[in-house]
Design a protein around this motif. Structure first.
Motif, PDB file in Angstrom:
ATOM      1  N   ALA A  19      23.063  63.722  78.265  1.00  0.00           N
ATOM      2  CA  ALA A  19      22.384  63.978  76.403  1.00  0.00           C
ATOM      3  C   ALA A  19      23.086  65.192  76.021  1.00  0.00           C
ATOM      4  N   SER A  20      22.527  66.462  77.500  1.00  0.00           N
ATOM      5  CA  SER A  20      21.559  67.652  76.669  1.00  0.00           C
ATOM      6  C   SER A  20      23.260  68.515  76.739  1.00  0.00           C
ATOM      7  N   LEU A  21      24.327  67.900  77.362  1.00  0.00           N
ATOM      8  CA  LEU A  21      25.534  68.479  77.532  1.00  0.00           C
ATOM      9  C   LEU A  21      26.452  68.073  76.357  1.00  0.00           C
ATOM     10  N   SER A  22      26.031  67.064  75.590  1.00  0.00           N
ATOM     11  CA  SER A  22      26.398  66.464  74.387  1.00  0.00           C
ATOM     12  C   SER A  22      25.950  66.969  73.093  1.00  0.00           C
ATOM     13  N   THR A  23      24.624  67.536  73.511  1.00  0.00           N
ATOM     14  CA  THR A  23      23.526  68.418  72.265  1.00  0.00           C
ATOM     15  C   THR A  23      24.740  69.495  71.852  1.00  0.00           C
ATOM     16  N   GLU A  41      31.326  63.562  73.168  1.00  0.00           N
ATOM     17  CA  GLU A  41      31.982  63.967  74.694  1.00  0.00           C
ATOM     18  C   GLU A  41      30.701  64.950  75.046  1.00  0.00           C
ATOM     19  N   PRO A  42      30.108  64.810  75.890  1.00  0.00           N
ATOM     20  CA  PRO A  42      29.322  66.168  77.155  1.00  0.00           C
ATOM     21  C   PRO A  42      30.132  67.263  76.923  1.00  0.00           C
ATOM     22  N   ALA A  43      29.563  68.606  76.994  1.00  0.00           N
ATOM     23  CA  ALA A  43      30.146  69.228  76.551  1.00  0.00           C
ATOM     24  C   ALA A  43      31.180  69.794  78.189  1.00  0.00           C
ATOM     25  N   ALA A  44      31.876  69.806  78.357  1.00  0.00           N
ATOM     26  CA  ALA A  44      32.547  70.083  79.791  1.00  0.00           C
ATOM     27  C   ALA A  44      32.393  72.048  80.140  1.00  0.00           C
ATOM     28  N   GLU A  45      32.551  72.435  81.408  1.00  0.00           N
ATOM     29  CA  GLU A  45      32.295  73.461  81.592  1.00  0.00           C
ATOM     30  C   GLU A  45      33.772  74.132  81.977  1.00  0.00           C
ATOM     31  N   GLU A  46      33.402  75.496  81.413  1.00  0.00           N
ATOM     32  CA  GLU A  46      34.829  76.079  81.585  1.00  0.00           C
ATOM     33  C   GLU A  46      34.929  76.318  82.782  1.00  0.00           C
ATOM     34  N   SER A  47      35.897  77.328  82.714  1.00  0.00           N
ATOM     35  CA  SER A  47      36.137  77.609  84.668  1.00  0.00           C
ATOM     36  C   SER A  47      35.589  78.718  84.841  1.00  0.00           C
ATOM     37  N   THR A  48      35.483  79.904  84.243  1.00  0.00           N
ATOM     38  CA  THR A  48      34.905  80.758  84.307  1.00  0.00           C
ATOM     39  C   THR A  48      33.514  81.254  84.015  1.00  0.00           C
ATOM     40  N   ALA A  49      32.298  81.951  84.271  1.00  0.00           N
ATOM     41  CA  ALA A  49      31.299  81.941  83.324  1.00  0.00           C
ATOM     42  C   ALA A  49      30.805  83.129  82.159  1.00  0.00           C
ATOM     43  N   PRO A  86      24.633  54.730  88.627  1.00  0.00           N
ATOM     44  CA  PRO A  86      25.611  55.644  87.368  1.00  0.00           C
ATOM     45  C   PRO A  86      24.463  55.375  85.983  1.00  0.00           C
ATOM     46  N   ASP A  87      24.179  56.441  86.033  1.00  0.00           N
ATOM     47  CA  ASP A  87      22.759  56.013  84.936  1.00  0.00           C
ATOM     48  C   ASP A  87      23.093  55.200  83.877  1.00  0.00           C
ATOM     49  N   LEU A  88      22.334  54.476  83.075  1.00  0.00           N
ATOM     50  CA  LEU A  88      22.778  54.033  82.121  1.00  0.00           C
ATOM     51  C   LEU A  88      23.212  54.327  81.085  1.00  0.00           C
ATOM     52  N   SER A  89      22.269  55.609  80.580  1.00  0.00           N
ATOM     53  CA  SER A  89      22.650  56.217  79.460  1.00  0.00           C
ATOM     54  C   SER A  89      24.037  56.889  79.083  1.00  0.00           C
ATOM     55  N   SER A  90      24.930  57.181  80.722  1.00  0.00           N
ATOM     56  CA  SER A  90      25.932  57.713  80.217  1.00  0.00           C
ATOM     57  C   SER A  90      27.030  56.988  81.664  1.00  0.00           C
ATOM     58  N   ALA A  91      26.786  55.633  81.725  1.00  0.00           N
ATOM     59  CA  ALA A  91      28.037  55.260  82.468  1.00  0.00           C
ATOM     60  C   ALA A  91      29.016  54.815  81.869  1.00  0.00           C
ATOM     61  N   LYS A  92      30.277  54.891  82.692  1.00  0.00           N
ATOM     62  CA  LYS A  92      30.950  54.496  82.149  1.00  0.00           C
ATOM     63  C   LYS A  92      31.401  52.720  81.605  1.00  0.00           C
ATOM     64  N   VAL A  93      31.092  52.643  82.618  1.00  0.00           N
ATOM     65  CA  VAL A  93      31.154  50.548  82.722  1.00  0.00           C
ATOM     66  C   VAL A  93      29.460  50.147  82.729  1.00  0.00           C
ATOM     67  N   VAL A  94      29.464  49.454  81.787  1.00  0.00           N
ATOM     68  CA  VAL A  94      27.659  48.691  81.767  1.00  0.00           C
ATOM     69  C   VAL A  94      27.799  47.126  81.741  1.00  0.00           C
ATOM     70  N   VAL A  95      27.184  46.403  83.189  1.00  0.00           N
ATOM     71  CA  VAL A  95      27.458  44.870  83.187  1.00  0.00           C
ATOM     72  C   VAL A  95      25.730  44.990  82.879  1.00  0.00           C
ATOM     73  N   SER A  96      25.793  43.778  81.270  1.00  0.00           N
ATOM     74  CA  SER A  96      24.684  43.320  80.667  1.00  0.00           C
ATOM     75  C   SER A  96      23.473  42.259  80.982  1.00  0.00           C
ATOM     76  N   GLY A  97      22.592  42.106  81.273  1.00  0.00           N
ATOM     77  CA  GLY A  97      22.015  40.600  81.093  1.00  0.00           C
ATOM     78  C   GLY A  97      21.023  40.425  80.142  1.00  0.00           C
ATOM     79  N   GLY A  98      21.369  38.925  80.525  1.00  0.00           N
ATOM     80  CA  GLY A  98      20.267  38.932  78.954  1.00  0.00           C
ATOM     81  C   GLY A  98      20.021  37.309  79.310  1.00  0.00           C
ATOM     82  N   ARG A  99      18.697  36.452  77.900  1.00  0.00           N
ATOM     83  CA  ARG A  99      18.338  35.747  78.843  1.00  0.00           C
ATOM     84  C   ARG A  99      19.283  34.280  78.878  1.00  0.00           C
ATOM     85  N   GLY A 100      20.711  34.323  79.048  1.00  0.00           N
ATOM     86  CA  GLY A 100      20.872  33.378  79.495  1.00  0.00           C
ATOM     87  C   GLY A 100      20.794  32.836  81.038  1.00  0.00           C
TER      88      GLY A 100
END
Ligand SMILES: Cc1cc2nc3c(=O)[nH]c(=O)nc-3n(C[C@H](O)[C@H](O)[C@H](O)COP(=O)(O)OP(=O)(O)OC[C@H]3O[C@@H](n4cnc5c(N)ncnc54)[C@H](O)[C@@H]3O)c2cc1C
Length: 333
Positions: free
Chosen positions: A35-39, A174-182, A212-226
């Protein structure tokens, strides 16, 4: 080579160039959170050089990562243990001091995480500035887009504040990508700022998971009252999530019924996510739920009621009994 010993402690106030953005980055285990990388990405879109603020345990370790982030020109670190749990009473005096002492900061950004949402209003109140909540787009340096009415409307807002405070919705950038050099960012270590805080951190109970962390997962399976019960939730959703290396989410009704922990709740009063694939199982699609997932790239809905509103936002809809569909889908996968 990066050595933490190379860092120096400031005895004078931190100084920054005119027209800079200060970005608060959260860490977990010495790593900057997604989330901070997105910031950082939102900060780069403003266009000014970025100063990042890292506080608490692991912040020096995270500084090594911050060195490789785009547009970062300065890294401010405070390893005081008082900042370990991001108590707003402790963090906000430090932020207020930095903003007051540096007229160069024109923006202050935080991730719209629990911590960021917790202390940003406090900073705004002290400095008499109006924070912008959960920006989803940077239009220009003073104009931003943010959702309102549980995501049913979007506002384009222009701020006239001297320093613009904003929380950044992680799923919108999108989360900021790290560059190869500092980069050649300078690092300054600052002391704890006395707060007069009367609250104390006692303990935290975290649900740990291999998934994977729910906030940043690429795939989420979510369940409801059903899903009807905790047993059904566990026996049907987790095997499907395992096949997809997915995180598991839930509707509020499922949480309230005790099917799962409330950290899994997706929606207006839960997590706001935008995975590549969101599979809604036995979820009707109330607006409060949609507010948390409708920006997902592909939405699959499984529901026995073909009139369920979730089908209005889904890309793929399966009308049928989840008791038949989920085991079959899991087996085929
Ligand atoms: C202020 C406020 C904030 C809220 N915040 C949130 C929030 O953050 N997140 C959230 O989710 N909700 C939130 N809600 C609650 C929201 O309004 C809904 O009540 C909730 O999302 C409904 O959850 P559900 O879809 O699981 O349950 P239901 O609406 O009961 O839907 C269950 C669905 O399962 C289907 N179903 C049943 N059995 C089967 C079966 N065998 N096979 C297939 N399908 C089946 C049904 O057709 C139905 O569509 C909030 C409400 C308020 C007032």
């Amino acid at each position: 080579m990066f050595s933490t010993r190379l860092l120096f402690r400031t005895i004078r106030p931190v100084s920054v160039r005119l027209g800079s953005t200060l970005a608060f980055l959260e860490t977990a285990g010495g790593q900057i959170t997604p989330a901070s990388l997105s910031t950082v990405t939102a900060a780069t879109q403003i266009g000014d050089p970025i100063t990042v603020l890292l506080v608490g345990a692991g912040s020096m370790e995270a500084a090594k990562q911050a060195y490789k982030l785009p547009s970062v020109q300065k890294i401010i670190v405070s390893e005081s243990e008082k900042y370990n749990h991001y108590l707003p009473e402790e963090v906000s005096p430090l932020v207020v001091k930095l903003l007051k002492e540096n007229s160069g900061f024109k923006h202050f950004l935080v991730p719209a995480s629990t911590a960021g949402k917790n202390f940003l209003p406090r900073v705004g109140a002290v400095l008499d500035l109006q924070p912008l909540s959960e920006i989803i787009k940077v239009v220009s340096a003073d104009t931003f887009v943010r959702p309102t009415y549980a995501g049913n409307a979007v506002l384009t807002v222009k701020s006239k504040d001297d320093v613009i405070l904003a929380s950044v919705r992680p799923s919108a950038f999108e989360p900021a990508a790290e560059e190869s050099t500092a980069t050649s960012a300078s690092v300054e270590e600052v002391d704890y700022v006395k707060s007069g805080n009367k609250t104390e951190f006692i303990s935290e109970k975290l649900i740990t998971s291999e998934r994977p962390d729910l906030s940043s997962a690429k795939v989420v399976v979510s369940g409801g009252r059903g899903l009807k019960s905790k047993e059904e939730f566990d026996q049907l959703l987790y095997p499907l999530a395992d096949k997809l290396n997915a995180s598991v989410g839930a509707s509020r009704a499922a949480v309230d019924a005790g099917f799962c922990d409330n950290s899994l709740q997706v929606g207006q009063t839960g997590k706001v996510i935008a995975p590549n694939l969101y599979i809604a199982v036995g979820i009707s699609g109330a607006i409060q739920h949609l507010a948390g997932m409708k920006d997902s790239k592909v939405i699959v809905a499984i529901n026995k009621d073909e009139e369920a509103p979730i089908f209005n936002v889904s890309d793929v809809g399966l009308v049928g009994d989840l008791l038949d569909i989920i085991p079959e889908l899991t087996k085929k996968l």
